[in-house]
Design a protein around this motif. Structure first.
Motif, PDB file in Angstrom:
ATOM      1  N   PHE A  21     -21.860  28.684  65.853  1.00 56.41           N
ATOM      2  CA  PHE A  21     -21.406  28.330  64.673  1.00 56.41           C
ATOM      3  C   PHE A  21     -21.081  27.203  64.043  1.00 56.41           C
ATOM      4  CE2 PHE A  21     -17.676  29.727  65.456  1.00 56.41           C
ATOM      5  CZ  PHE A  21     -16.754  29.442  64.544  1.00 56.41           C
ATOM      6  N   PRO A  22     -21.312  26.565  63.147  1.00 53.69           N
ATOM      7  CA  PRO A  22     -21.226  25.514  62.920  1.00 53.69           C
ATOM      8  C   PRO A  22     -19.752  25.223  62.326  1.00 53.69           C
ATOM      9  CG  PRO A  22     -22.659  26.323  61.101  1.00 53.69           C
ATOM     10  CD  PRO A  22     -22.408  26.792  61.785  1.00 53.69           C
ATOM     11  N   SER A  23     -19.168  23.611  62.477  1.00 45.75           N
ATOM     12  CA  SER A  23     -17.630  23.560  61.799  1.00 45.75           C
ATOM     13  C   SER A  23     -18.020  23.082  60.989  1.00 45.75           C
ATOM     14  CB  SER A  23     -17.227  22.622  62.844  1.00 45.75           C
ATOM     15  OG  SER A  23     -17.990  21.264  62.713  1.00 45.75           O
ATOM     16  N   ASP A  24     -16.839  22.819  60.189  1.00 47.39           N
ATOM     17  CA  ASP A  24     -16.479  22.197  58.262  1.00 47.39           C
ATOM     18  C   ASP A  24     -17.427  20.740  58.826  1.00 47.39           C
ATOM     19  OD1 ASP A  24     -16.988  22.183  56.156  1.00 47.39           O
ATOM     20  OD2 ASP A  24     -14.463  21.649  55.359  1.00 47.39           O
ATOM     21  N   ASN A  26     -19.214  19.050  59.717  1.00 46.61           N
ATOM     22  CA  ASN A  26     -20.006  18.726  60.962  1.00 46.61           C
ATOM     23  C   ASN A  26     -19.465  17.975  61.813  1.00 46.61           C
ATOM     24  OD1 ASN A  26     -22.705  18.768  58.869  1.00 46.61           O
ATOM     25  ND2 ASN A  26     -23.207  17.186  57.850  1.00 46.61           N
ATOM     26  N   TYR A 103     -21.772  34.286  56.003  1.00 40.65           N
ATOM     27  CA  TYR A 103     -21.576  33.309  57.476  1.00 40.65           C
ATOM     28  C   TYR A 103     -20.569  32.123  57.020  1.00 40.65           C
ATOM     29  CZ  TYR A 103     -24.114  28.265  56.687  1.00 40.65           C
ATOM     30  OH  TYR A 103     -24.216  27.533  56.364  1.00 40.65           O
ATOM     31  N   THR A 105     -17.691  28.914  58.316  1.00 41.72           N
ATOM     32  CA  THR A 105     -17.830  27.419  59.469  1.00 41.72           C
ATOM     33  C   THR A 105     -16.565  27.346  59.517  1.00 41.72           C
ATOM     34  OG1 THR A 105     -17.067  25.953  57.442  1.00 41.72           O
ATOM     35  CG2 THR A 105     -19.863  26.493  58.178  1.00 41.72           C
TER      36      THR A 105
END
Length: 258
Positions: A21-24, A26, A103, A105
């Motif tokens: 999943f993505p990080s805050d 970017n 979701y 981040t």
């Protein structure tokens, strides 16, 4: 990435035990055990002052009501909305999955790291209305005295100033859970008054914007896995006008105290 890194990331993506999943901000992809990811999401959604869990029947009824509200919005404000925008809003209601999806981040720049909740409305029933509202609010927000487009613009402004650094103090602050802490009733009332009375809003379709924001902020229904939820208070995070809505709300406050 190296071939080994790409192969490893692909293995994680295909794994049932881990989730990518993505990080805050970017800062890159994050990998977490799927059970831990689910625990962190459910812990966040357990805040019953902000969220309420719905049964599948309640969620289906809520999304049907929202569709009716948006259809009525298009009919009621047809004189204030261009024919092109009306066509876009009508077409945006025809979606395979009407629900937004939740979701998180990872704020890996924090110690210990925390999560940022996102309700992604992309492709959902409210996405079209959200995009239209964002386009209406952006020109207004850009006229606020406190508006700065980016940190890069702030740096440019500071570089143009002439001052002695040793005689200047700079203060910064950060809001805690800003979106969810914006009380919906108060924000909508403040923004409505501003849109109707401020010279910055001359010519804008104030009544349509107020009505659209009310629909969007009071009917943020979304899914996480096979569960359904409604955001009871706070900004509808992940919807297109959320940043401009929050910026306008705090900009109105700054105008009042200056």
């Amino acid at each position: 990435m190296t071939p080994f890194q790409r192969q490893l990331l692909l293995q994680f993506q295909n794994s049932q035990d881990f989730i990518v999943f993505p990080s805050d901000k970017n800062l890159g992809p994050c990998v977490l055990e799927r059970t831990e990811y689910i625990k962190k999401v459910l812990k966040h959604l357990a805040d019953d002052t902000t969220y309420r869990r719905l049964t599948p029947t309640e969620a289906a009824n809520a999304i049907q009501d929202t569709e009716s509200m948006i259809s009525n919005f298009i009919d009621d404000h047809n004189r204030r909305i261009t024919a092109k925008d009306q066509k876009y809003l009508i077409c945006s209601l025809d979606v395979p999955d009407p629900f937004a999806h939740f979701y998180i981040t990872a704020k890996i720049h924090k110690t210990p790291w925390k999560v940022r909740p996102i309700v992604s409305v992309s492709g959902s029933l409210t996405h079209g209305l959200g995009r239209w509202l964002d386009q209406q609010l952006k020109p207004i927000v850009k006229q606020l005295p406190s508006y700065i487009a980016s940190s890069f613009e702030l740096k440019q402004r500071l570089q143009r100033l002439r001052f002695t650094p040793s005689r200047v103090l700079m203060f910064t602050c950060d809001a805690v859970s800003m979106y969810t802490n914006i009380e919906t009733d108060h924000a909508l009332a403040q923004i409505a008054t501003f849109l109707r009375t401020s010279p910055l809003c001359t010519g804008c379709p104030a009544a349509a914007i107020i009505c659209g924001l009310t629909i969007l902020m009071r009917n943020n229904v979304f899914k996480f896995g096979d569960t359904f939820w409604k955001q009871e208070d706070g900004t509808a995070m992940g919807t297109p006008p959320a940043p401009t809505y929050a910026t306008l709300y705090f900009g109105i406050h700054e105008l009042a105290i200056c």
